[in-house]
Design a protein around this motif. Structure first.
Motif, PDB file in Angstrom:
ATOM      1  N   ILE A 109      40.426  28.436  48.473  1.00  0.00           N
ATOM      2  CA  ILE A 109      40.433  28.508  47.012  1.00  0.00           C
ATOM      3  C   ILE A 109      40.314  29.959  46.566  1.00  0.00           C
ATOM      4  O   ILE A 109      41.033  30.409  45.667  1.00  0.00           O
ATOM      5  N   TYR A 110      39.424  30.700  47.190  1.00  0.00           N
ATOM      6  CA  TYR A 110      39.229  32.113  46.838  1.00  0.00           C
ATOM      7  C   TYR A 110      40.519  32.907  47.021  1.00  0.00           C
ATOM      8  O   TYR A 110      40.923  33.677  46.140  1.00  0.00           O
ATOM      9  N   GLN A 111      41.169  32.699  48.151  1.00  0.00           N
ATOM     10  CA  GLN A 111      42.400  33.449  48.449  1.00  0.00           C
ATOM     11  C   GLN A 111      43.514  33.114  47.466  1.00  0.00           C
ATOM     12  O   GLN A 111      44.198  34.001  46.950  1.00  0.00           O
ATOM     13  N   LYS A 112      43.689  31.828  47.179  1.00  0.00           N
ATOM     14  CA  LYS A 112      44.748  31.409  46.256  1.00  0.00           C
ATOM     15  C   LYS A 112      44.425  31.828  44.821  1.00  0.00           C
ATOM     16  O   LYS A 112      45.328  32.147  44.037  1.00  0.00           O
ATOM     17  N   ALA A 113      43.139  31.837  44.474  1.00  0.00           N
ATOM     18  CA  ALA A 113      42.734  32.282  43.142  1.00  0.00           C
ATOM     19  C   ALA A 113      43.034  33.765  42.965  1.00  0.00           C
ATOM     20  O   ALA A 113      43.506  34.194  41.896  1.00  0.00           O
ATOM     21  N   GLN A 114      42.763  34.544  44.000  1.00  0.00           N
ATOM     22  CA  GLN A 114      43.065  35.982  43.937  1.00  0.00           C
ATOM     23  C   GLN A 114      44.535  36.239  43.629  1.00  0.00           C
ATOM     24  O   GLN A 114      44.882  37.153  42.874  1.00  0.00           O
ATOM     25  N   GLU A 115      45.411  35.446  44.216  1.00  0.00           N
ATOM     26  CA  GLU A 115      46.844  35.594  43.989  1.00  0.00           C
ATOM     27  C   GLU A 115      47.213  35.368  42.525  1.00  0.00           C
ATOM     28  O   GLU A 115      48.223  35.879  42.046  1.00  0.00           O
ATOM     29  N   LYS A 116      46.381  34.589  41.820  1.00  0.00           N
ATOM     30  CA  LYS A 116      46.624  34.282  40.403  1.00  0.00           C
ATOM     31  C   LYS A 116      45.773  35.146  39.474  1.00  0.00           C
ATOM     32  O   LYS A 116      45.732  34.908  38.271  1.00  0.00           O
TER      33      LYS A 116
END
Length: 292
Positions: A109-116
């Motif tokens: 979740i953290y990694q995908k949130a960073q992308e957004k």
């Protein structure tokens, strides 16, 4: 620092989530609510919280999104996909998963949130229904220090023992430590109560006597009296504790360590669940010892 003009979106208003959302609303935050069963949040709507008809609608209209759902699969459902949080939350917003879930999922979740350009924290809690109602939950946080500092005023409304434990996933790892500790403590409390009864002691007086000594714990002082009163209403469901212990056991195996106490506790709770106790509170473990 987060100010009261920010809108908090809350997904999941079960035994603990409802009280957490209520405390945030009563402290002055505007609250958006989405939950699978709308009627469960009626108390919050009567106070003035706003209903959102989907995860996507809630995410797009909130500055901070808190999730407090049941299982890792529920977390995946609300965060990922076209209609999930991460596809619909505004850049610069914050997401906080307070579900007890897998450390690996928190990292994803953290990694995908960073992308957004979204800030993500994993922040599971401990303290059950009592801690949620009183705003005295322990909150274990993983993620960036900047996001943690920004959201600290919000955490202070619902908890009083709030610590950043490290990077993404650290909150969930810490919660596993918590659940491993509780797993064997609950066995000890049940064995002690049964022993006290068999010895002809007054178990209420015994608990009062030992709770302030070296044996003292939340399980002993808060759940012990419920056991004696035959109060098995869920402050924390057996089915959810089984989920937590399963995650903890899998994580321990990944780390290459043995946890025999955890394994035994999981076995006993699974037997209770198979006998129809999955929706009882964790204090119903006493039934296993009384019937064995």
């Amino acid at each position: 620092m987060l100010t009261k003009d920010k809108t908090i979106g809350f997904i999941g208003t079960g035994v603990m989530g409802k009280s957490m959302a209520k405390n945030l609303y009563q402290s002055g935050y505007a609250i958006n609510i989405y939950t699978r069963t709308k009627e469960k949040a009626n108390e919050l709507f009567e106070l003035g919280a706003a209903w959102k008809s989907s995860v996507a609608e809630l995410a797009s209209s909130s500055d901070v999104i808190i999730t407090m759902v049941g299982y890792p699969s529920d977390v995946e459902e609300v965060y990922f996909g076209e209609n999930g949080i991460l596809e619909n939350a505004k850049a610069g917003s914050f997401v906080i998963d307070m579900t007890t879930s897998k450390p690996s999922l928190a990292k994803t979740i953290y990694q995908k949130a960073q992308e957004k350009q979204i800030h993500a924290l994993d922040a599971p809690v401990s303290g059950g229904d009592i801690g949620a109602k009183s705003g005295k939950l322990s909150i274990m946080v993983g993620g960036d220090e900047g996001a943690f500092s920004e959201l600290l005023p919000l955490f202070e409304v619902i908890g009083e023992n709030i610590m950043l434990q490290g990077e993404a996933g650290a909150g969930q790892y810490t919660k596993m430590v918590n659940q491993i500790t509780i797993a064997t403590t609950m066995i000890g409390v049940c064995e002690a109560i049964v022993y006290a009864k068999k010895a002809g002691l007054n178990p209420e007086r015994v608990l009062e006597n030992i709770s302030s000594g070296a044996a003292g714990s939340f399980s002993l002082s808060k759940l012990g009296p419920r056991m004696l009163a035959g109060d098995f209403a869920p402050g924390f469901y057996i089915k959810h504790f089984i989920k937590d212990m399963t995650i903890a056991l899998e994580s321990a195996e990944e780390l290459g360590i043995e946890t025999p106490g955890l394994s035994l506790s999981l076995k006993l709770y699974k037997e209770l669940a198979e006998n129809g106790e999955e929706d009882s509170g964790t204090q119903a473990l006493i039934k296993w010892f009384e019937q064995s």
